[in-house]
Every structure is written in C-alpha cells, then in structure tokens.
Design a protein around this motif. Structure first.
Motif, PDB file in Angstrom:
ATOM      1  N   LEU A 152     -13.994   1.233 -13.555  1.00 13.70           N
ATOM      2  CA  LEU A 152     -14.404   0.868 -12.202  1.00 13.70           C
ATOM      3  C   LEU A 152     -15.859   0.435 -12.196  1.00 13.70           C
ATOM      4  CD1 LEU A 152     -13.734   2.494  -8.816  1.00 13.70           C
ATOM      5  CD2 LEU A 152     -16.102   2.358  -9.581  1.00 13.70           C
ATOM      6  N   PHE A 153     -16.131  -0.667 -11.508  1.00 14.11           N
ATOM      7  CA  PHE A 153     -17.498  -1.100 -11.209  1.00 14.11           C
ATOM      8  C   PHE A 153     -17.593  -1.297  -9.705  1.00 14.11           C
ATOM      9  CE2 PHE A 153     -17.785  -1.778 -15.658  1.00 14.11           C
ATOM     10  CZ  PHE A 153     -19.117  -1.936 -15.997  1.00 14.11           C
ATOM     11  N   ARG A 154     -18.636  -0.752  -9.085  1.00  8.17           N
ATOM     12  CA  ARG A 154     -18.858  -0.889  -7.640  1.00  8.17           C
ATOM     13  C   ARG A 154     -20.295  -1.348  -7.407  1.00  8.17           C
ATOM     14  NH1 ARG A 154     -21.190   2.413  -3.670  1.00  8.17           N
ATOM     15  NH2 ARG A 154     -21.493   4.059  -5.230  1.00  8.17           N
ATOM     16  N   GLY A 155     -20.449  -2.493  -6.743  1.00  8.43           N
ATOM     17  CA  GLY A 155     -21.778  -3.015  -6.457  1.00  8.43           C
ATOM     18  C   GLY A 155     -21.904  -3.456  -5.019  1.00  8.43           C
ATOM     19  N   ASP A 156     -22.943  -4.270  -4.754  1.00  2.59           N
ATOM     20  CA  ASP A 156     -23.191  -4.649  -3.360  1.00  2.59           C
ATOM     21  C   ASP A 156     -22.269  -5.756  -2.861  1.00  2.59           C
ATOM     22  OD1 ASP A 156     -24.209  -6.852  -4.697  1.00  2.59           O
ATOM     23  OD2 ASP A 156     -26.243  -6.676  -3.893  1.00  2.59           O
ATOM     24  N   ARG A 157     -21.406  -6.294  -3.748  1.00  2.00           N
ATOM     25  CA  ARG A 157     -20.431  -7.295  -3.321  1.00  2.00           C
ATOM     26  C   ARG A 157     -19.017  -6.733  -3.223  1.00  2.00           C
ATOM     27  NH1 ARG A 157     -21.931 -12.630  -4.403  1.00  2.00           N
ATOM     28  NH2 ARG A 157     -19.951 -13.181  -3.407  1.00  2.00           N
ATOM     29  N   GLY A 158     -18.801  -5.533  -3.774  1.00  2.00           N
ATOM     30  CA  GLY A 158     -17.468  -4.961  -3.723  1.00  2.00           C
ATOM     31  C   GLY A 158     -17.182  -4.066  -4.913  1.00  2.00           C
ATOM     32  N   GLY A 199     -12.765 -10.981  -9.178  1.00  2.00           N
ATOM     33  CA  GLY A 199     -13.490 -10.518  -8.008  1.00  2.00           C
ATOM     34  C   GLY A 199     -14.945 -10.289  -8.363  1.00  2.00           C
ATOM     35  N   ARG A 200     -15.767 -10.154  -7.356  1.00  2.50           N
ATOM     36  CA  ARG A 200     -17.201  -9.966  -7.575  1.00  2.50           C
ATOM     37  C   ARG A 200     -17.620  -8.565  -7.158  1.00  2.50           C
ATOM     38  NH1 ARG A 200     -19.992 -14.510  -8.832  1.00  2.50           N
ATOM     39  NH2 ARG A 200     -18.806 -16.466  -8.714  1.00  2.50           N
ATOM     40  N   THR A 201     -18.351  -7.905  -8.031  1.00  3.91           N
ATOM     41  CA  THR A 201     -18.883  -6.577  -7.719  1.00  3.91           C
ATOM     42  C   THR A 201     -20.351  -6.643  -7.335  1.00  3.91           C
ATOM     43  OG1 THR A 201     -19.236  -6.217 -10.088  1.00  3.91           O
ATOM     44  CG2 THR A 201     -17.232  -5.325  -9.123  1.00  3.91           C
ATOM     45  N   GLY A 202     -21.068  -7.663  -7.815  1.00  2.00           N
ATOM     46  CA  GLY A 202     -22.453  -7.837  -7.416  1.00  2.00           C
ATOM     47  C   GLY A 202     -23.416  -6.939  -8.166  1.00  2.00           C
ATOM     48  N   TYR A 203     -24.518  -6.633  -7.513  1.00  4.66           N
ATOM     49  CA  TYR A 203     -25.640  -5.921  -8.135  1.00  4.66           C
ATOM     50  C   TYR A 203     -25.366  -4.420  -8.159  1.00  4.66           C
ATOM     51  CZ  TYR A 203     -30.550  -5.338  -9.459  1.00  4.66           C
ATOM     52  OH  TYR A 203     -31.706  -5.063 -10.139  1.00  4.66           O
ATOM     53  N   ILE A 204     -25.631  -3.798  -9.313  1.00  6.82           N
ATOM     54  CA  ILE A 204     -25.426  -2.352  -9.477  1.00  6.82           C
ATOM     55  C   ILE A 204     -26.674  -1.756 -10.106  1.00  6.82           C
ATOM     56  CG2 ILE A 204     -24.040  -0.537 -10.547  1.00  6.82           C
ATOM     57  CD1 ILE A 204     -21.715  -2.548 -10.703  1.00  6.82           C
ATOM     58  N   ALA A 205     -27.350  -0.883  -9.382  1.00 13.39           N
ATOM     59  CA  ALA A 205     -28.528  -0.192  -9.912  1.00 13.39           C
ATOM     60  C   ALA A 205     -28.737   1.084  -9.115  1.00 13.39           C
ATOM     61  CB  ALA A 205     -29.767  -1.076  -9.846  1.00 13.39           C
ATOM     62  N   ASN A 206     -28.665   2.215  -9.791  1.00 17.67           N
ATOM     63  CA  ASN A 206     -28.895   3.497  -9.130  1.00 17.67           C
ATOM     64  C   ASN A 206     -29.863   4.337  -9.961  1.00 17.67           C
ATOM     65  OD1 ASN A 206     -27.373   5.266 -11.049  1.00 17.67           O
ATOM     66  ND2 ASN A 206     -25.611   4.085 -10.322  1.00 17.67           N
ATOM     67  N   SER A 207     -30.308   5.445  -9.395  1.00 18.41           N
ATOM     68  CA  SER A 207     -31.295   6.309 -10.049  1.00 18.41           C
ATOM     69  C   SER A 207     -30.642   7.519 -10.712  1.00 18.41           C
ATOM     70  CB  SER A 207     -32.332   6.776  -9.024  1.00 18.41           C
ATOM     71  OG  SER A 207     -31.712   7.504  -7.973  1.00 18.41           O
TER      72      SER A 207
END
Length: 240
Positions: A152-158, A199-207
């Motif tokens: 699973l990948f979850r970003g700002d696009r989905g 599909g697009r997941t977009g940007y992924i960056a967390n702390s």
C-alpha cells in the motif's frame, strides 16, 4: 525480473542494475545509475542490537531485544520475529526493528521501491512500513493478511493497494518487491509480476520511523500492533 527499467532489481542477495540515467539525490548511484536509499542485509551476529545499513548512507536502525538476530536457515542469515497474539495486550515495542525518520526514507514524489525476502508459516502482520493509516504526510507498507502479501502507498493524490495472487505463508523463502511510480503500483513475487494497479498516489513524506515487524504507535485495543511473525533475510529501499 525487470521492473519497467527504473530500479536495481534485487534477487536473493544479488543486485542487478537495470536503471539507466541519473540517480536521485537520496542515494548513491550504482554503475548503471540506480539509487539504493537503504539496504538492511540483517546479517548481524546473535544478540546484535544495531541493524546496519549496508548502502553506505548511514541509515542504521535499532533492533528490539525481542527480535532474534543471527538466525541461519536455508543458506540465509536473518532476523526472526516470534509470533504474538493479535490484538492482545500488552504491546511489544521490542518486537520491532526501527530506523529513525530521515528525508531519504520518504518516497516524496519519486519512483520508489521496497523489496523484502521473507519466510513465514503465519498469516498476519505488517512486514515493513513508514507511517500509519491516518498520519499526516501519507504512508507506505507491506503486510501479509491471510498469508497474502499486500503493498500500500498513500499520498496526497490518493491511496493504492496491490495483493499477491497466492499465499506466501508456506514456510519457503520468497522475494517480494513493490514499486510505486507516478501512475501506479506493481507487485512482484520471486521475480514474477503478480499485480499491477493504475492510479496516482502523489507526494508521501512523514516524520515517522521506518518500522520492521509491526506498528510503532498502537495499544493492542483500539489500534492493533499487527506484529509480523516469521523470518526476514533483508529489506531494501530504492528511489529515483
């Protein structure tokens, strides 16, 4: 296996470079221009508490005291994660190997791949992840519910998820690779593509830290820790 020509492909303990072009800023380039962000060979001696990043980037991790290191099985040396009862207190934070958050460990907007070599007879748990389902900045993970590996990948696009076609909890070693590109996910098992999703997941960056073997924030009541049970030979992250 060639993964759409973007990354260095890991098969067993051998890395075959297939990426042409310029490496991303997050990792050192191999001869063909691929970029390994971090690689954990998990070859440390019994009782070791430092998980060494063999990529040379210094992203070493901490091995919890409940993780058994130096386990030799079927011509491989790795870590063993013993079985814990799901959703049953107390929590076991020492069941995990963790790496402190670093920008390079976040996919950001880059193509990004996670590869693990695993062996298990169990059917539950999170294998590797950075972030959790509701955290700001998105997250990614590999998990093995009912013996089926999911990525699973979850970003700002989905959010996108792909699953292996077969159960991998057969007690044999399997190499699992999940690749996120701009327009989708691809999951390969033992060099064979098993699932793709556009599909697009977009940007992924967390702390959050990179966690191997389960969740870092959980209570086994409202939030299960999803502890992995089985052996791991290595974990590798790549990016472009």
């Amino acid at each position: 296996m060639r993964s759409r020509g973007r990354f260095a492909v890991v098969v067993g303990v051998t890395t075959v470079a297939v990426l042409a072009g310029t490496a991303g800023a997050a990792g050192a380039s191999d001869e063909a221009g691929g970029s390994t962000v971090a690689r954990y060979d998990m070859n440390e001696r019994p009782g070791a508490r430092t998980m060494v990043d063999s990529s040379g980037h210094g992203l070493n991790g901490v091995v919890g005291s409940e993780v058994i290191t130096g386990v030799s099985t079927s011509n491989a040396t790795g870590y063993r994660f013993t079985r814990l009862e799901p959703d049953t207190p107390p929590t076991h934070p020492r069941h995990l190997a963790t790496v402190g958050s670093a920008p390079a460990l976040n996919p950001g907007g880059r193509d990004f791949a996670v590869t693990v070599r695993l062996r298990t007879q169990y059917h539950f748990g999170n294998i590797v992840q950075k972030g959790q389902a509701t955290v700001d900045g998105g997250n990614f993970k590999l998990q093995i519910p009912n013996g089926i590996v999911q990525c699973l990948f979850r970003g700002d696009r989905g959010s996108l998820i792909v699953s292996s076609r077969s159960r991998l909890n057969d007690g044999n070693w399997h190499t699992v690779r999940c690749e996120r590109i701009a327009d989708g996910l691809t999951l390969a098992v033992d060099g064979r593509v098993e699932a793709k999703r556009l599909g697009r997941t977009g940007y992924i960056a967390n702390s959050w830290p990179l966690s191997i073997g389960g969740k870092t924030a959980c209570d086994q009541v409202g939030v299960g820790c999803d502890y992995y049970a089985g052996d791991l030979d290595y974990v590798q992250l790549e990016a472009r």
